[in-house]
Design a protein around this motif. Sequence first.
Motif, PDB file in Angstrom:
ATOM      1  N   THR A 305       6.142  -1.629  -6.948  1.00 45.33           N
ATOM      2  CA  THR A 305       4.761  -1.791  -7.400  1.00 45.33           C
ATOM      3  C   THR A 305       4.214  -3.102  -6.857  1.00 45.33           C
ATOM      4  N   ILE A 306       3.005  -3.047  -6.298  1.00 46.15           N
ATOM      5  CA  ILE A 306       2.332  -4.243  -5.799  1.00 46.15           C
ATOM      6  C   ILE A 306       1.142  -4.511  -6.709  1.00 46.15           C
ATOM      7  N   LYS A 307       1.154  -5.681  -7.340  1.00 48.63           N
ATOM      8  CA  LYS A 307       0.098  -6.046  -8.279  1.00 48.63           C
ATOM      9  C   LYS A 307      -0.757  -7.154  -7.693  1.00 48.63           C
ATOM     10  N   GLY A 308      -2.061  -6.936  -7.713  1.00 43.54           N
ATOM     11  CA  GLY A 308      -2.981  -8.007  -7.358  1.00 43.54           C
ATOM     12  C   GLY A 308      -3.360  -8.767  -8.615  1.00 43.54           C
ATOM     13  N   ILE A 309      -3.098 -10.066  -8.648  1.00 39.13           N
ATOM     14  CA  ILE A 309      -3.365 -10.851  -9.853  1.00 39.13           C
ATOM     15  C   ILE A 309      -4.346 -11.974  -9.543  1.00 39.13           C
ATOM     16  N   ASN A 310      -4.992 -12.450 -10.575  1.00 41.81           N
ATOM     17  CA  ASN A 310      -6.005 -13.496 -10.448  1.00 41.81           C
ATOM     18  C   ASN A 310      -5.592 -14.671 -11.336  1.00 41.81           C
ATOM     19  N   SER A 311      -4.740 -15.559 -10.774  1.00 40.26           N
ATOM     20  CA  SER A 311      -4.236 -16.658 -11.588  1.00 40.26           C
ATOM     21  C   SER A 311      -4.226 -17.993 -10.853  1.00 40.26           C
ATOM     22  N   PHE A 312      -4.135 -17.975  -9.532  1.00 44.00           N
ATOM     23  CA  PHE A 312      -4.090 -19.215  -8.768  1.00 44.00           C
ATOM     24  C   PHE A 312      -5.493 -19.477  -8.195  1.00 44.00           C
ATOM     25  N   ARG A 313      -6.261 -20.289  -8.896  1.00 45.62           N
ATOM     26  CA  ARG A 313      -7.699 -20.391  -8.637  1.00 45.62           C
ATOM     27  C   ARG A 313      -8.035 -20.944  -7.261  1.00 45.62           C
ATOM     28  N   GLN A 314      -7.132 -21.703  -6.659  1.00 45.89           N
ATOM     29  CA  GLN A 314      -7.465 -22.314  -5.379  1.00 45.89           C
ATOM     30  C   GLN A 314      -7.315 -21.348  -4.209  1.00 45.89           C
ATOM     31  N   TYR A 315      -6.838 -20.137  -4.477  1.00 47.23           N
ATOM     32  CA  TYR A 315      -6.664 -19.147  -3.429  1.00 47.23           C
ATOM     33  C   TYR A 315      -7.558 -17.935  -3.708  1.00 47.23           C
ATOM     34  N   LYS A 316      -7.829 -17.172  -2.668  1.00 42.83           N
ATOM     35  CA  LYS A 316      -8.572 -15.921  -2.838  1.00 42.83           C
ATOM     36  C   LYS A 316      -8.228 -14.978  -1.694  1.00 42.83           C
ATOM     37  N   THR A 317      -7.945 -13.733  -2.059  1.00 46.40           N
ATOM     38  CA  THR A 317      -7.615 -12.711  -1.068  1.00 46.40           C
ATOM     39  C   THR A 317      -8.624 -11.577  -1.204  1.00 46.40           C
ATOM     40  N   ASP A 318      -9.336 -11.264  -0.123  1.00 48.95           N
ATOM     41  CA  ASP A 318     -10.348 -10.210  -0.222  1.00 48.95           C
ATOM     42  C   ASP A 318      -9.701  -8.837  -0.051  1.00 48.95           C
ATOM     43  N   THR A 319     -10.491  -7.817  -0.318  1.00 51.58           N
ATOM     44  CA  THR A 319      -9.977  -6.446  -0.293  1.00 51.58           C
ATOM     45  C   THR A 319      -9.611  -6.007   1.123  1.00 51.58           C
ATOM     46  N   ASN A 320     -10.324  -6.516   2.111  1.00 46.16           N
ATOM     47  CA  ASN A 320      -9.963  -6.198   3.498  1.00 46.16           C
ATOM     48  C   ASN A 320      -8.533  -6.629   3.796  1.00 46.16           C
ATOM     49  N   THR A 321      -8.171  -7.820   3.332  1.00 43.74           N
ATOM     50  CA  THR A 321      -6.828  -8.339   3.600  1.00 43.74           C
ATOM     51  C   THR A 321      -5.772  -7.519   2.879  1.00 43.74           C
ATOM     52  N   ILE A 322      -6.040  -7.125   1.639  1.00 39.71           N
ATOM     53  CA  ILE A 322      -5.086  -6.285   0.906  1.00 39.71           C
ATOM     54  C   ILE A 322      -4.927  -4.938   1.607  1.00 39.71           C
ATOM     55  N   GLY A 323      -6.048  -4.393   2.092  1.00 34.78           N
ATOM     56  CA  GLY A 323      -5.977  -3.144   2.836  1.00 34.78           C
ATOM     57  C   GLY A 323      -5.162  -3.282   4.108  1.00 34.78           C
ATOM     58  N   ARG A 324      -5.315  -4.404   4.804  1.00 33.66           N
ATOM     59  CA  ARG A 324      -4.512  -4.646   6.018  1.00 33.66           C
ATOM     60  C   ARG A 324      -3.024  -4.735   5.682  1.00 33.66           C
ATOM     61  N   LEU A 325      -2.720  -5.379   4.566  1.00 33.23           N
ATOM     62  CA  LEU A 325      -1.324  -5.487   4.132  1.00 33.23           C
ATOM     63  C   LEU A 325      -0.718  -4.107   3.910  1.00 33.23           C
ATOM     64  N   LEU A 326      -1.422  -3.254   3.186  1.00 27.32           N
ATOM     65  CA  LEU A 326      -0.903  -1.917   2.905  1.00 27.32           C
ATOM     66  C   LEU A 326      -0.863  -1.049   4.153  1.00 27.32           C
ATOM     67  N   GLU A 327      -1.873  -1.181   5.001  1.00 27.73           N
ATOM     68  CA  GLU A 327      -1.889  -0.401   6.243  1.00 27.73           C
ATOM     69  C   GLU A 327      -0.709  -0.774   7.133  1.00 27.73           C
ATOM     70  N   GLY A 328      -0.402  -2.064   7.205  1.00 24.90           N
ATOM     71  CA  GLY A 328       0.736  -2.496   8.006  1.00 24.90           C
ATOM     72  C   GLY A 328       2.058  -1.995   7.443  1.00 24.90           C
ATOM     73  N   MET A 329       2.207  -2.044   6.121  1.00 28.20           N
ATOM     74  CA  MET A 329       3.450  -1.571   5.514  1.00 28.20           C
ATOM     75  C   MET A 329       3.637  -0.077   5.744  1.00 28.20           C
ATOM     76  N   TYR A 330       2.551   0.691   5.609  1.00 25.98           N
ATOM     77  CA  TYR A 330       2.695   2.138   5.795  1.00 25.98           C
ATOM     78  C   TYR A 330       2.924   2.512   7.257  1.00 25.98           C
ATOM     79  N   ARG A 331       2.392   1.734   8.166  1.00 18.86           N
ATOM     80  CA  ARG A 331       2.687   2.011   9.580  1.00 18.86           C
ATOM     81  C   ARG A 331       4.154   1.779   9.873  1.00 18.86           C
ATOM     82  N   LYS A 332       4.738   0.761   9.243  1.00 11.67           N
ATOM     83  CA  LYS A 332       6.165   0.519   9.448  1.00 11.67           C
ATOM     84  C   LYS A 332       7.017   1.593   8.773  1.00 11.67           C
ATOM     85  N   LEU A 333       6.649   1.970   7.562  1.00 14.65           N
ATOM     86  CA  LEU A 333       7.383   3.044   6.897  1.00 14.65           C
ATOM     87  C   LEU A 333       7.243   4.364   7.653  1.00 14.65           C
ATOM     88  N   ASN A 334       6.127   4.533   8.316  1.00 13.37           N
ATOM     89  CA  ASN A 334       5.894   5.724   9.128  1.00 13.37           C
ATOM     90  C   ASN A 334       6.890   5.828  10.280  1.00 13.37           C
TER      91      ASN A 334
END
Length: 602
Positions: A305-334
């Motif tokens: 399970t991959i959980k996106g959490i909002n706790s470290f205020r000095q950082y921010k990850t947008d949805t595009n980046t999360i999508g790239r992360l998942l797309e890369g993982m699935y290409r490798k699993l493919n």
Amino acid sequence: MGLLSDPNRRRALISLLTRLNAPICVVCYMAGVVWFMGLAFEPFTLRTYMSENAMGSTMVEERFPSGERALATGREFAAHKKKVGGMPVDWLVKTMQARGLEVFTQTFSRTLPFPDENKERYMVKGTNVYGILRAPRAPRTEALVLSAPCTQGDHNNQAVGLLLGLAQYFRNQIYWAKDIIFLINEHDLIGMQAWLEVNMGRGGSIQAALSLELSSDVITSMDLVLEGLNGQLPNLDLANLFYAFCQKIGVLCTIQGKLQRNDWDSVSGYSHSVQTMMLMVMKQASGRPWGDHGLFLRYHIEAATIKGINSFRQYKTDTNTIGRLLEGMYRKLNNLLERLHQSYFFYLMPSLSHFVSIGYYMPAFGLLAVILLLRALDLWVQLASPPPGTEDGVVDTEQMWSPDVLSVLTPLVISHLTGVALYYLPIHFQKMALEHFPVSDTEAVVLTAIAVYTAGLALPHNTHRFVSGEGTEHGWRVLKLVAVLYLAVLLGCTALINFSLGFILALTLVPVAAFVTPHVPKVPSAFVLVILSPACTLLFSVFFFQELQEVPISFQDGWVLYLSVISQGILDHSLYGSLVYPLIALLVYPCWLLFWNILFWE
């Protein structure tokens, strides 16, 4: 071999081990604890590495340009969910079909053995919706799963929007060699269990799965959850793949909600690693799945399970980046040619970049288990030694092993019958408790379990007196020998399946097994035995877990949480097949009762 084959040397070795038995046991116990605590020290751990060649390189550029569109889809999903008061099945079916997926729905219902007051549900009815993206370049014999639970309120709407956005993006790519199943399950684990039970023939054989959970529109880090049902863990390469892409893309990643630190040589850095590793140990020992992925593992499907959490205020990850992360993982699993199997299945992780393999942590358990073997050897020698006054030192073997058999078998039988009562009565006596006491259904189950557990303390410890009139020295030694060997086998088997649970039980039960006799002071010894009993171990674990999470609670809140943990353990066994409750009720508790019986032998 000469040492053991020579009778004189063998007798000398046995004499040495029995003479120094207590000091050796103390040293082994301390060494086992120190060894385990040393596992979190970075120089003693191994750096993670990718074992699967098909996933070794991350040179391909990951893409996902539809982050804002995915968030908009998530908001649309939330609006339809609020409108219908639950899973918007029709809207999901139309949306998935518009993205070119083969869409299926599954209706399920489940009646719980007693109401789950944590989530306020008893008769559960729901619908799972899933769409399959067929592989354009393969015979559709294998599949990957991306799931997102549909929960009450506003939680995880963003994950559903991202899942649908990824489905649309994946549909436009031509490199997929495996079917990809996009699953939205209702009622979290219950819905996932229902889907896994009947998912036959729709897609190919599932090779791997990821479950996605996002807490808000603003994500600061991605947390990896590995612990599954009965302490199962996915292949370590799945965690390595997540960490590799997080490092490449620049996503802040955590495990157990803890950031990785580089100051391992400082006290605070080591303490942080211990805290992270102990959180994993406590979660694994609970035996419950800590995410929807946990149920895949029982079917030999590697999942996390991959959980996106909002706790470290000095950082921010947008949805595009999360999508790239998942797309890369699935290409490798493919790219996988076979199931993940080349890396470890048994490990602990003090951080995402380091792990402790089974060959490193098992000696800590072995040092505790050897205490039981040493005590068994000491008891065997005492039983084989001729009693004072025996002529010519000759012992009648038949007499040596003929104490009243019933005086030893009776505690064994009654202790296990008490365990059977602890396993069956809480649910079956639920209605009776409701009729006589002003309690809720869940409270009735838990309080019945506590009542049976407490009553068991009074049952076995006087049984031998009714059989033989008094307890003999020979009788309690035979019973303790049986109990010690029983505990050694029980803990050994538990540690092989769930190391964390086996180690925690060994920490508390081994001292009891090693030093309890009828001749120690009764009141303080009884107090120590109760403190080290399975029920108190669970109570202490509840408070310890909250401290590890840096969320300390009062004793009153801790007691309420303790009762909730008991009820949840019974529910997890009934719903998902968790083995922790039957293990404690049918085996561990009866074994502990044998030592309680020995304390009150005289």
